[in-house]
Design an enzyme around this catalytic site. Structure first.
Site, PDB file in Angstrom:
ATOM      1  N   LYS A 200       0.933  -1.147   0.226  1.00  0.00           N
ATOM      2  CA  LYS A 200      -0.041  -0.154   0.046  1.00  0.00           C
ATOM      3  C   LYS A 200       0.800   1.190   0.054  1.00  0.00           C
ATOM      4  O   LYS A 200       1.680   1.346   0.764  1.00  0.00           O
ATOM      5  CB  LYS A 200      -1.060   0.058   1.152  1.00  0.00           C
ATOM      6  CG  LYS A 200      -1.855   1.268   1.237  1.00  0.00           C
ATOM      7  CD  LYS A 200      -2.741   1.072   2.587  1.00  0.00           C
ATOM      8  CE  LYS A 200      -3.276   2.363   2.574  1.00  0.00           C
ATOM      9  NZ  LYS A 200      -4.673   2.194   3.511  1.00  0.00           N
ATOM     10  N   ARG A 210     -10.735   9.852   1.757  1.00  0.00           N
ATOM     11  CA  ARG A 210     -10.610  10.443   3.066  1.00  0.00           C
ATOM     12  C   ARG A 210     -11.773  11.573   3.064  1.00  0.00           C
ATOM     13  O   ARG A 210     -12.080  11.828   4.560  1.00  0.00           O
ATOM     14  CB  ARG A 210      -9.196  11.354   3.300  1.00  0.00           C
ATOM     15  CG  ARG A 210      -7.929  10.235   3.227  1.00  0.00           C
ATOM     16  CD  ARG A 210      -6.553  10.601   3.503  1.00  0.00           C
ATOM     17  NE  ARG A 210      -5.898   9.472   3.349  1.00  0.00           N
ATOM     18  CZ  ARG A 210      -4.333   9.983   3.084  1.00  0.00           C
ATOM     19  NH1 ARG A 210      -4.078  10.985   3.207  1.00  0.00           N
ATOM     20  NH2 ARG A 210      -3.599   9.040   2.869  1.00  0.00           N
ATOM     21  N   LYS A 224       0.939  10.001   5.617  1.00  0.00           N
ATOM     22  CA  LYS A 224       1.203   8.718   6.051  1.00  0.00           C
ATOM     23  C   LYS A 224       2.583   8.110   5.852  1.00  0.00           C
ATOM     24  O   LYS A 224       2.640   6.737   5.714  1.00  0.00           O
ATOM     25  CB  LYS A 224       0.042   7.794   5.681  1.00  0.00           C
ATOM     26  CG  LYS A 224      -1.357   8.418   6.102  1.00  0.00           C
ATOM     27  CD  LYS A 224      -2.551   7.280   6.206  1.00  0.00           C
ATOM     28  CE  LYS A 224      -3.754   8.030   6.759  1.00  0.00           C
ATOM     29  NZ  LYS A 224      -4.940   7.078   6.462  1.00  0.00           N
ATOM     30  N   GLU A 240       7.479  -6.527   1.380  1.00  0.00           N
ATOM     31  CA  GLU A 240       6.332  -6.483   2.084  1.00  0.00           C
ATOM     32  C   GLU A 240       5.434  -7.814   1.848  1.00  0.00           C
ATOM     33  O   GLU A 240       4.830  -8.194   2.880  1.00  0.00           O
ATOM     34  CB  GLU A 240       5.406  -5.332   1.576  1.00  0.00           C
ATOM     35  CG  GLU A 240       5.897  -4.177   2.304  1.00  0.00           C
ATOM     36  CD  GLU A 240       5.321  -3.793   3.491  1.00  0.00           C
ATOM     37  OE1 GLU A 240       4.903  -4.666   4.336  1.00  0.00           O
ATOM     38  OE2 GLU A 240       5.892  -2.913   4.412  1.00  0.00           O
ATOM     39  N   LYS A 255      -2.168  -1.349  -3.942  1.00  0.00           N
ATOM     40  CA  LYS A 255      -3.239  -0.249  -3.804  1.00  0.00           C
ATOM     41  C   LYS A 255      -2.357   0.967  -3.781  1.00  0.00           C
ATOM     42  O   LYS A 255      -1.387   0.997  -3.095  1.00  0.00           O
ATOM     43  CB  LYS A 255      -3.845  -0.270  -2.578  1.00  0.00           C
ATOM     44  CG  LYS A 255      -5.031   0.957  -2.237  1.00  0.00           C
ATOM     45  CD  LYS A 255      -5.255   0.622  -0.712  1.00  0.00           C
ATOM     46  CE  LYS A 255      -6.209   2.069  -0.448  1.00  0.00           C
ATOM     47  NZ  LYS A 255      -6.354   1.791   0.849  1.00  0.00           N
ATOM     48  N   SER A 281     -10.045   5.603  -4.756  1.00  0.00           N
ATOM     49  CA  SER A 281     -11.157   6.645  -4.841  1.00  0.00           C
ATOM     50  C   SER A 281     -10.647   7.668  -5.835  1.00  0.00           C
ATOM     51  O   SER A 281     -11.338   8.296  -6.842  1.00  0.00           O
ATOM     52  CB  SER A 281     -11.475   7.246  -3.562  1.00  0.00           C
ATOM     53  OG  SER A 281     -10.173   7.731  -3.044  1.00  0.00           O
ATOM     54  N   TYR A 320     -15.057   1.200  -6.932  1.00  0.00           N
ATOM     55  CA  TYR A 320     -16.277   1.922  -6.776  1.00  0.00           C
ATOM     56  C   TYR A 320     -17.458   1.613  -7.800  1.00  0.00           C
ATOM     57  O   TYR A 320     -18.391   1.880  -7.911  1.00  0.00           O
ATOM     58  CB  TYR A 320     -16.107   3.341  -6.294  1.00  0.00           C
ATOM     59  CG  TYR A 320     -15.245   3.363  -5.076  1.00  0.00           C
ATOM     60  CD1 TYR A 320     -15.527   3.117  -3.870  1.00  0.00           C
ATOM     61  CD2 TYR A 320     -13.745   3.545  -5.181  1.00  0.00           C
ATOM     62  CE1 TYR A 320     -15.055   3.243  -2.777  1.00  0.00           C
ATOM     63  CE2 TYR A 320     -13.162   3.363  -4.094  1.00  0.00           C
ATOM     64  CZ  TYR A 320     -13.509   3.446  -3.067  1.00  0.00           C
ATOM     65  OH  TYR A 320     -12.786   3.545  -1.867  1.00  0.00           O
TER      66      TYR A 320
HETATM   67  C1  PBG Z   1      -7.331   3.707   5.276  1.00  0.00           C
HETATM   68  C2  PBG Z   1      -7.604   3.169   4.170  1.00  0.00           C
HETATM   69  C3  PBG Z   1      -7.452   4.248   3.064  1.00  0.00           C
HETATM   70  C4  PBG Z   1      -8.182   3.682   1.826  1.00  0.00           C
HETATM   71  C5  PBG Z   1      -8.692   2.285   2.308  1.00  0.00           C
HETATM   72  N1  PBG Z   1      -8.226   2.291   3.494  1.00  0.00           N
HETATM   73  C6  PBG Z   1      -6.889   5.678   2.724  1.00  0.00           C
HETATM   74  C7  PBG Z   1      -5.827   5.945   3.547  1.00  0.00           C
HETATM   75  O1  PBG Z   1      -4.743   5.079   3.678  1.00  0.00           O
HETATM   76  O2  PBG Z   1      -5.630   7.077   3.961  1.00  0.00           O
HETATM   77  C8  PBG Z   1      -8.150   4.134   0.375  1.00  0.00           C
HETATM   78  C9  PBG Z   1      -9.104   3.896  -0.382  1.00  0.00           C
HETATM   79  C10 PBG Z   1      -9.534   4.636  -1.554  1.00  0.00           C
HETATM   80  O3  PBG Z   1      -8.860   5.805  -1.770  1.00  0.00           O
HETATM   81  O4  PBG Z   1     -10.625   4.223  -2.195  1.00  0.00           O
HETATM   82  N2  PBG Z   1      -6.790   2.577   6.348  1.00  0.00           N
END
Ligand code: PBG
Length: 331
Positions: A200, A210, A224, A240, A255, A281, A320
């Site tokens: 990730k 968010r 992050k 990982e 991701k 997203s 989505y």
């Molecule tokens: C956080 C989490 C995130 C997403 C899924 N779980 C965002 C982040 O790490 O800030 C993002 C999913 C998306 O953008 O569609 N645990």
């Protein structure tokens, strides 16, 4: 002039002449069996629309059944649930996530009561529940790994107890897969699967998510980056992946999706593990925004994007647009 290649006896365009021949030699296919639909769940009375994700809404426990029936009718194989938590319930440790009857746990029970044909995947991370929006407990100015894992294991057990089929840690703490596996087994949930967000990346493409969660505001300058991966790294994704496999992950995930297709390919090629990809997203928002302006053909670019995930080696796709894709596939 001498002919250097096999042309003209070999003409790659020969097979491309007809739709039927193109279909027969297609190397990858997308089906409804590849789709997971991420859903946002909120309390009654919260804002339903998400401005940066046109066409995506937050469901309440009352409206969730409609969405689940739609997904089941379309043949979608699983949903991934993301709770939107009232700010009054947030704290600096995200403890609401461990409460057995929290919003997410109630949502899990509702989905399970509607259909056993659809899998329930749940997010194991503290960001929906922390008042600072980070995925863990902050100690000395950074997210503390082991203290966070302790809470995550309790979240995972609460989710499994509520009926989650697959728990999906998205926090990127080191060692969380093993700790969650032990905690689940200890609590009698040997059958609960773990989908690890193995690779990730610290990505700008999570912005709309968010907004949907209301978790962006307090992240601070570091964002992050001290726990999610640097976009420049590929070897690290393999490390990982290896770590998570050794700790007992059943499925790996990459991701975001499109900007990281090379990572999907690498993980699949190296480990031959079930490998999922998250069309996040911001990727959804980009496509929708361009399409809504008439600049791109939405159906065409969406399906092309989905197929690119399959070509890269993904077994399943979180998107989505899952319902839209399923509808297109059934035409
Ligand atoms: C956080 C989490 C995130 C997403 C899924 N779980 C965002 C982040 O790490 O800030 C993002 C999913 C998306 O953008 O569609 N645990």
């Amino acid at each position: 002039m001498p002919i250097t290649g096999p042309y003209p006896t070999t003409r790659l365009r020969r097979l491309r002449q007809h739709e039927w021949s193109r279909d027969l030699v297609a190397e990858h296919r997308l089906s409804v069996n590849d789709l997971v639909w991420p859903l946002f769940i909120c309390e009654e009375g919260m804002v339903i629309e998400i401005a940066s994700m046109p066409g995506v809404v937050r469901y309440t426990l009352k409206t969730l059944p409609v969405a689940i029936k739609q997904a089941v009718d379309l043949g979608i194989r699983a949903v991934a649930l993301f709770p939107v938590i009232d700010s009054k319930l947030k704290c600096d440790r995200g403890l609401e996530g461990t409460r057995p009857n929290n919003l997410l746990c109630q949502a899990i029970q509702i989905v399970k009561s509607i259909s056993s044909d659809i899998g329930v995947i749940t997010d194991v991370a503290l960001d929906p529940y922390t008042n600072h929006g980070h995925d863990g407990v902050i100690l000395e100015g950074d997210v503390a790994n082991d203290e966070t894992i302790e809470i995550l294991t309790q979240c995972a057990v609460a989710q499994a107890q509520a009926g989650a089929d697959v728990v999906a840690p998205s926090d990127m703490m080191d060692g969380r897969i093993g700790a969650i596996r032990y905690a689940l087994d200890d609590a009698g949930f040997q059958k609960t699967m773990i989908l690890s967000y193995a690779a990730k990346y610290a990505s700008g493409f999570y912005g709309p998510f968010r907004e949907a969660l209301g978790s962006a505001s307090q992240l601070g300058k570091k964002g992050k980056h001290t726990y999610q991966m640097h976009s420049a790294n590929r070897n690290e994704a393999l490390r990982e992946g290896l770590q998570d496999i050794e700790e007992g992950a059943d499925i790996l995930m990459v991701k975001p999706g499109l900007p990281y297709l090379d990572i999907v390919y690498e993980l699949k090629a190296h480990f031959h593990m079930p490998t999922f990809v998250y069309h996040v997203s911001g990727e959804y928002a980009m496509l929708r925004a361009a399409a809504d302006n008439g600049w791109l053909d939405y159906e065409r670019t969406l399906m092309e994007t989905m197929l690119s995930f399959k070509r890269a080696g993904a077994d399943a796709i979180l998107t989505y647009a899952a319902c839209h894709v399923a509808e297109q596939l059934s035409k």
